[in-house]
Scaffold this motif. Structure first.
Motif, PDB file in Angstrom:
ATOM      1  N   MET A 165      45.319  34.394  32.417  1.00 21.09           N
ATOM      2  CA  MET A 165      44.815  33.228  33.751  1.00 21.09           C
ATOM      3  C   MET A 165      44.774  33.858  35.064  1.00 21.09           C
ATOM      4  SD  MET A 165      47.335  29.915  32.478  1.00 21.09           S
ATOM      5  CE  MET A 165      46.698  29.081  33.996  1.00 21.09           C
ATOM      6  N   GLU A 166      45.578  34.812  35.400  1.00 20.42           N
ATOM      7  CA  GLU A 166      45.365  35.501  36.569  1.00 20.42           C
ATOM      8  C   GLU A 166      44.272  36.336  36.489  1.00 20.42           C
ATOM      9  OE1 GLU A 166      49.683  35.910  38.262  1.00 20.42           O
ATOM     10  OE2 GLU A 166      49.448  36.828  36.681  1.00 20.42           O
ATOM     11  N   ILE A 167      43.922  36.961  35.165  1.00 19.48           N
ATOM     12  CA  ILE A 167      42.820  37.830  35.314  1.00 19.48           C
ATOM     13  C   ILE A 167      41.485  37.257  35.308  1.00 19.48           C
ATOM     14  CG2 ILE A 167      41.564  39.550  33.793  1.00 19.48           C
ATOM     15  CD1 ILE A 167      44.199  40.336  32.652  1.00 19.48           C
ATOM     16  N   ASN A 168      41.353  35.995  34.771  1.00 14.40           N
ATOM     17  CA  ASN A 168      40.439  34.860  34.668  1.00 14.40           C
ATOM     18  C   ASN A 168      39.932  34.604  36.166  1.00 14.40           C
ATOM     19  OD1 ASN A 168      39.448  35.125  32.211  1.00 14.40           O
ATOM     20  ND2 ASN A 168      40.893  33.592  31.336  1.00 14.40           N
ATOM     21  N   SER A 169      41.220  34.295  37.118  1.00 12.23           N
ATOM     22  CA  SER A 169      40.992  33.826  38.254  1.00 12.23           C
ATOM     23  C   SER A 169      40.392  34.779  39.092  1.00 12.23           C
ATOM     24  CB  SER A 169      42.286  33.362  38.650  1.00 12.23           C
ATOM     25  OG  SER A 169      42.306  33.091  40.115  1.00 12.23           O
ATOM     26  N   ILE A 170      40.761  36.273  39.108  1.00 12.54           N
ATOM     27  CA  ILE A 170      40.408  37.243  39.704  1.00 12.54           C
ATOM     28  C   ILE A 170      38.871  37.633  39.285  1.00 12.54           C
ATOM     29  CG2 ILE A 170      40.519  39.949  40.026  1.00 12.54           C
ATOM     30  CD1 ILE A 170      43.553  39.360  39.624  1.00 12.54           C
ATOM     31  N   LEU A 171      38.298  37.533  38.174  1.00 17.61           N
ATOM     32  CA  LEU A 171      37.180  37.529  37.736  1.00 17.61           C
ATOM     33  C   LEU A 171      36.226  36.648  38.226  1.00 17.61           C
ATOM     34  CD1 LEU A 171      37.701  38.447  33.973  1.00 17.61           C
ATOM     35  CD2 LEU A 171      36.760  40.059  35.912  1.00 17.61           C
ATOM     36  N   GLU A 172      36.583  35.369  38.386  1.00 17.30           N
ATOM     37  CA  GLU A 172      35.992  34.446  38.990  1.00 17.30           C
ATOM     38  C   GLU A 172      35.621  34.504  40.457  1.00 17.30           C
ATOM     39  OE1 GLU A 172      33.639  30.982  39.162  1.00 17.30           O
ATOM     40  OE2 GLU A 172      34.388  31.868  37.321  1.00 17.30           O
ATOM     41  N   ASP A 173      36.714  34.941  41.225  1.00 16.80           N
ATOM     42  CA  ASP A 173      36.587  35.216  42.596  1.00 16.80           C
ATOM     43  C   ASP A 173      35.818  36.355  42.754  1.00 16.80           C
ATOM     44  OD1 ASP A 173      38.287  33.192  43.439  1.00 16.80           O
ATOM     45  OD2 ASP A 173      40.310  34.379  43.393  1.00 16.80           O
ATOM     46  N   TYR A 174      35.850  37.405  41.817  1.00 21.14           N
ATOM     47  CA  TYR A 174      34.915  38.670  41.997  1.00 21.14           C
ATOM     48  C   TYR A 174      33.456  38.221  41.855  1.00 21.14           C
ATOM     49  CZ  TYR A 174      33.090  43.204  41.097  1.00 21.14           C
ATOM     50  OH  TYR A 174      32.367  44.736  41.057  1.00 21.14           O
ATOM     51  N   LYS A 175      33.234  37.367  41.085  1.00 22.65           N
ATOM     52  CA  LYS A 175      31.960  36.783  40.765  1.00 22.65           C
ATOM     53  C   LYS A 175      31.492  36.137  41.921  1.00 22.65           C
ATOM     54  CE  LYS A 175      31.267  35.035  36.704  1.00 22.65           C
ATOM     55  NZ  LYS A 175      31.241  33.984  35.666  1.00 22.65           N
ATOM     56  N   ASN A 176      32.198  35.304  42.757  1.00 17.61           N
ATOM     57  CA  ASN A 176      31.883  34.720  43.832  1.00 17.61           C
ATOM     58  C   ASN A 176      31.802  35.553  45.029  1.00 17.61           C
ATOM     59  OD1 ASN A 176      31.645  32.471  42.243  1.00 17.61           O
ATOM     60  ND2 ASN A 176      33.671  31.664  42.486  1.00 17.61           N
ATOM     61  N   GLY A 177      32.291  36.813  45.215  1.00 16.96           N
ATOM     62  CA  GLY A 177      32.408  37.720  46.331  1.00 16.96           C
ATOM     63  C   GLY A 177      33.662  37.551  47.100  1.00 16.96           C
ATOM     64  N   ALA A 178      34.575  36.747  46.783  1.00 16.51           N
ATOM     65  CA  ALA A 178      35.972  36.323  47.506  1.00 16.51           C
ATOM     66  C   ALA A 178      36.769  37.520  47.339  1.00 16.51           C
ATOM     67  CB  ALA A 178      36.623  35.366  46.797  1.00 16.51           C
ATOM     68  N   VAL A 179      36.611  38.473  46.108  1.00 18.23           N
ATOM     69  CA  VAL A 179      37.117  39.740  46.006  1.00 18.23           C
ATOM     70  C   VAL A 179      36.368  40.868  45.764  1.00 18.23           C
ATOM     71  CG1 VAL A 179      39.499  38.859  45.317  1.00 18.23           C
ATOM     72  CG2 VAL A 179      37.720  39.515  43.651  1.00 18.23           C
TER      73      VAL A 179
END
Length: 562
Positions: A165-179
Motif C-alpha cells: 500500500m505504501e509503495i502504491n501511494s509513493i508511485l502515485e505521488d511520483y506520477k503526480n510529481g509530488a516526489v
C-alpha cells in the motif's frame, strides 16, 4: 584467543587499522564510527543471561539459534568464554556474480494453459530477491491495473520497510510529481535485472508476489557483508510466515573465503533456513571457473611441492587461504620474488607480522576447530606504500608425515584482481563460491553456448559419494550467457548472477503447482530440488558433473504431472 573465535577474526583483531582497511575480508564487519565489530554467533539455548551482562552490545536474533552481535573486540573475547556460545565468526566480503533463455529452460511450455501443466506462473508464491535494489516503477513489477506486485520492501541502507500500500501511494505521488525519487533505487542495475528474470512480467515466475531486500552499504566498499545476506534471509522467511505463502529466495552473490565444505556459521545458517519453513533458497555458483584463483595439490611424505603465484603490477594487497588436513604435517613457506622466505605454518606462533621492503605480511595457522577437522593457514600481503612486489611468489610445502595430503588454496575473487594475478597452475575444480556451498540450497551454474556444456566462467563444484550419500555442487545449470533484459534500453547480461534467478522462478512455478494448486503440499526444500534435478536435460552419461551438476534446467519436465 579462544578457539571458539574463527581464525580470520583473530588475525583481523591483531592487525593495525591502516593495514586491515586494505584487505576486504579483514575489514568486513568493523565500524570505524564507534570502533565496534559486527560478528555472527551460533548459540545453544537462551541468551537472556548474556544480554543482561553485555548491556553495551547490540544483539539481533535470527532464526534457528543464530545471532548477529555488534560489540567491541574485548567483549568478543569475553563472549567466547560463555557456555551459551558455540562459535563466533566475522562477516565476509561478497561480490556480484556478474560476468531466447526461457525457451531453452522449458519455461514457456510449463506456462501454457492448454498443456498438462495447467499454466503455472508462480501465482500465490513469494519470490524474494536480496540484492542491490529495484526500480519499483518498472512495468515488470506492476500488475495489469498499474499496482505494485511487491508485497514488501526492506531498504537496509535506510532501515525503512514499505508495504504494498505504501509503495502504491509513493508511485502515485511520483506520477503526480509530488516526489522526485523512488525508494530503494538500484544504482548498479544488478538487482533490477535479477528480479526481472526471476519474477518480472517478462520473466520466469511472472505472476509471483515479490519481496525485495535492498542490501545496505558496507561503508563505501564495493562488497556487501555476509551478515547483510543473513538479515535479509531472516526477514524474508518471517514475512512468508506472516503472509502464509511458500517462499523462494534468490541470492546472486558469492565469495571465496572459507574451506568450501559448508562448515561456516554463514553456510550452516543458510542450510538451517532451508529446513525452517516452506522455503527454497537458490544461490549462484560464481564466476571463478576460468579465473586463476584456486589451486589444489597433493602432499606426499618427505616431498617438496611448490605452488607458484603470479602477482601483477599495481596490486595493493592480496590474501591467500590454505586449507589442509590437520593430520598432515608440513612446513609451509612464502617466498617473495626477491628471495625473502617466511614460515607461515607455525600453529603455535599466533598472529605473525613480517616486514619485507615496503610490504607487511600477516599470517596465522589455526585448527582444527569445532566445525572443521582441518587446518587453515591465512596470509595477507599488504603494501605499506605503493604496491606489493610483482612477479612470481612461491608457496612451498615441505611435507613431513602425511596421512591424506590433499589441500586447497584460494585467492580473492577474480573480479577484485588484475588479469595478470593468479596461480600459474590453477585448478578449475572447487571454484564454486560461498554460500553456494551450502548443502541444502539449490546451487546454480550457467549453461555454455553448446548443448550440454557449462559456461567457461561458471564455477566448478565437487562430487563426493559415500554409500547412498552424494554431495554434488552445482545442483543444476541454467541459461546465463547473453540474457536479454527488456526495457527502454534493452541490454544483455552474462554471469551466474543471471542463471540463478532462472532457477528461482522455476522453483516458484513448481511451488505453485504443488502447494498453491494442492498437488503436493511438500513441494519445497530438498523435495523441490530433487524434482528440478529429475527434470533436468542431460547430454552424456556421467552425472553429476562438477561443472554442469545434474544437468540443464527444464521446468516442464520437472513438474511431476501424471
Amino acid at each position: 584467543m579462544n578457539p571458539r573465535i574463527e581464525n580470520l577474526l583473530q588475525i583481523s583483531a591483531d592487525t593495525s587499522e591502516d593495514i586491515r582497511q586494505q584487505v576486504p575480508d579483514m575489514d568486513a564487519g568493523f565500524d570505524d564510527s564507534d570502533r565496534t565489530w559486527e560478528i555472527i554467533v551460533k548459540t545453544a539455548g537462551s541468551l537472556d543471561r548474556i544480554r543482561s551482562i553485555y548491556t553495551n552490545a547490540e544483539f539481533t536474533q535470527l532464526l534457528c539459534g543464530y545471532w548477529i552481535v555488534r560489540t567491541t573486540i574485548y567483549n568478543i573475547e569475553a563472549l567466547a568464554t560463555e557456555p551459551e556460545i558455540i562459535f563466533i565468526e566475522k562477516p565476509k566480503a561478497l561480490y556480484f556474480e556478474l560476468y531466447a533463455a526461457k525457451s531453452e529452460a522449458c519455461v514457456n511450455v510449463a506456462k501454457a494453459e492448454e498443456t498438462q501443466y495447467g499454466g503455472v506462473t508462480g501465482k500465490g508464491v513469494l519470490v524474494a530477491v536480496i540484492d542491490s535494489g529495484i526500480d519499483i516503477g518498472n512495468n515488470e513489477f506492476l500488475d495489469d491495473s498499474g499496482n505494485t506486485r511487491i508485497k514488501a520492501l526492506w531498504d537496509q541502507a535506510t532501515g525503512i520497510t514499505y508495504s504494498d500500500m505504501e509503495i502504491n501511494s509513493i508511485l502515485e505521488d511520483y506520477k503526480n510529481g509530488a516526489v522526485k525519487t523512488l525508494p530503494a533505487r538500484d544504482e548498479t542495475g544488478h538487482g533490477n535485472e535479477v528480479a526481472v528474470i526471476a519474477c518480472g512480467r517478462s520473466g520466469v515466475a511472472s505472476d509471483a508476489d515479490i519481496l525485495i531486500v535492498k542490501l545496505g552499504n558496507s561503508g563505501g566498499n564495493a562488497y556487501i557483508r555476509t551478515t547483510q545476506i543473513m538479515r535479509g534471509v531472516d526477514y524474508c522467511i518471517r514475512k512468508a510466515i506472516e503472509y502464509s505463502q511458500p517462499l523462494v529466495v534468490n541470492i546472486s552473490y558469492g565469495g571465496t573465503y572459507g574451506n568450501h565444505e559448508g562448515g561456516s556459521i554463514f553456510e550452516m545458517f543458510i542450510d538451517d533456513c532451508c529446513s525452517t519453513y516452506r522455503c527454497s533458497i537458490c544461490i549462484g555458483v560464481g564466476n571463478e571457473g576460468e579465473g586463476r584463483t584456486h589451486y589444489s595439490g597433493q602432499l606426499i611424505s618427505g616431498n617438496v611441492l611448490d605452488a607458484e603465484l603470479a602477482i601483477g603490477d599495481y596490486e595493493p594487497q592480496i590474501s591467500i587461504q590454505i586449507w589442509k588436513r590437520a593430520m598432515d604435517n608440513a612446513r609451509i613457506e612464502l617466498i617473495a620474488p626477491t628471495g625473502e622466505n617466511l614460515v607461515i605454518s607455525d600453529r603455535n606462533a599466533g598472529v605473525v607480522h613480517h616486514n619485507i621492503k615496503n610490504m607487511r605480511v600477516i599470517s596465522k595457522a589455526y585448527g582444527p576447530g569445532p566445525f572443521y577437522m582441518g587446518e587453515e593457514i591465512y596470509a595477507a600481503i599488504v603494501a605499506t606504500s605503493g604496491y606489493i612486489t610483482s612477479g612470481i611468489w612461491n608457496i612451498r610445502f615441505i611435507a613431513a608425515n602425511v596421512l591424506d595430503g590433499f589441500f586447497n588454496m584460494w585467492l580473492p575473487p577474480v573480479s577484485t584482481l588484475s588479469s595478470a594475478t593468479g596461480f600459474l597452475r590453477p585448478s578449475p575444480e572447487y571454484t564454486f563460491t560461498i554460500p553456494g556451498t551450502s548443502r541444502r540450497a539449490i546451487c546454480v551454474g550457467a549453461n555454455g553456448r553448446a548443448p550440454g556444456s557449462a559456461a567457461t566462467f561458471s564455477g566448478r563444484g565437487v562430487n563426493v559419494k559415500s554409500g547412498l550419500m552424494l554431495y554434488a555442487k552445482p545442483d543444476i545449470t541454467a541459461p546465463g550467457v547473453n540474457i536479454r533484459i527488456p526495457g527502454n534500453k534493452e541490454k544483455t547480461v552474462t554471469g551466474t548472477s543471471f542463471a540463478t534467478p532462472m532457477v528461482t522462478g522455476a522453483a516458484a512455478m513448481l511451488m505453485e503447482w504443488g502447494i498453491v494448486k494442492g498437488n503436493d503440499q511438500y513441494m519445497y526444500g530438498e523435495k523441490l530440488k530433487a524434482y528440478l534435478i529429475n527434470g533436468a536435460t542431460r547430454v552424456g552419461n556421467v552425472w553429476p558433473d562438477s561443472a554442469r551438476g545434474w544437468g540443464e534446467l527444464c521446468v516442464a519436465a520437472s513438474i511431476p504431472v501424471k
